[in-house]
Write a protein that holds these residues in place. Sequence first.
Motif: not given
Length: 371
Positions: A16-19, A182-187, A240-245
């Motif tokens: 998802e992050v790559i996309n 859940i993580t987004t790295g920072e968020g 946010c892509a990471l967060g959704i996943s």
Amino acid sequence: MIPYGKQCIDDADIQEVINVLKSDFITTGPKVDDFEKAVAEFTGAAYAVAVSNGTAALHAAVIAAGIQPGDEVIVTPISFVASANCIVYAGATPVFADVIEDSLLIDPEDVKRKITDKTKAIIAVDFAGQPCDYDTLQAIAAEHKLTLIADGAHSIGAEYHGRKAGTLADLTTFSFHPVKHITTGEGGMILTDNADFYQKMKYFRNHGITTDYRQRQEKGAWFYEMKSLGYNYRITDIQCALGISQLKKLPAWINKRQQIAKTYDKAFEQTDKIVPLKTAETSLNAYHLYVIKLVGIDREAAFNQLREKGIGVNVHYIPIHYQPFYRETFNTADGMCPVAEKCYQSILSLPLHPGLTDNEINYIIENVCQL
Ligand SMILES: *Cc1c(COP(=O)(O)O)cnc(C)c1O
């Protein structure tokens, strides 16, 4: 060392992050809206604003609540410093209310005692993953015309009387730091049902610039107005892509956390020396942390002994009013919150995250029971 908390990232998350990295928008694009909608839907809140971290979310909530210099905001001392720092960012004064002994959640009775004519808001922290007593806090807030803010950094997915964290206060903040659910790295994110708060926070995360599209059309596409002071607290589409996943896996992860907590609870029933925090029967604990109180065991010695065995125990938290900044700036002192101060001496957080194996859990239990 078995860490007390750790993120779980799988290939679907990475894809998802790559996309997003290959798409047109890496920030302020569609994934931000999608993530906000997904979390709002998960909690049942009407509005969500995603920001760069959980501390920025608290800052935005405090500003949305209209907190200004001269105001007082009541907060718990048993939390990460960010829960109180956000009050100071707004130029206001944090006032520490004590906690309830068996849950370490803010004590509504002490909140009442700490209210003055300067009090404007309460920041309740869902410590370890259990929602505070929001019915009582809401009643106090209504009576004194205060805004109730929930720091839900520990409690995404938790429930109180069948209602989900994110809907229990006027404003609720979440953190997506890697140790959280859940993580987004920072968020971070703020949830609210209040359209006015929502609008204010959308401006606040982007310098206070109003971005009404039609206004821009009327005055020329280059035109924008900054109507209030804001910050750059934006979050990227990559995050946010990471967060959704990650959000898709949250219910299963909470389940796993609850199972581990149950295993710990059961194991410690056989000893009076280990007392886990209590969860109200009407609440569903999302278990960010598993906190025990040591009875007749020296905490410092226990901490060192478990660390030597490779068990990443931790202490959550040093009471905020003990921090030198608060002592120097707000004259906080020992004795202000006696229950919090007493409990602080004996608390220890055991490792708790969905990646823990049965072997690790048994190893932790064995060593804790030998203290
Ligand atoms: C993690 C945490 C925060 C801060 O969140 P960040 O995303 O690290 O800025 C605030 N309050 C509590 C209770 C936390 O645990």
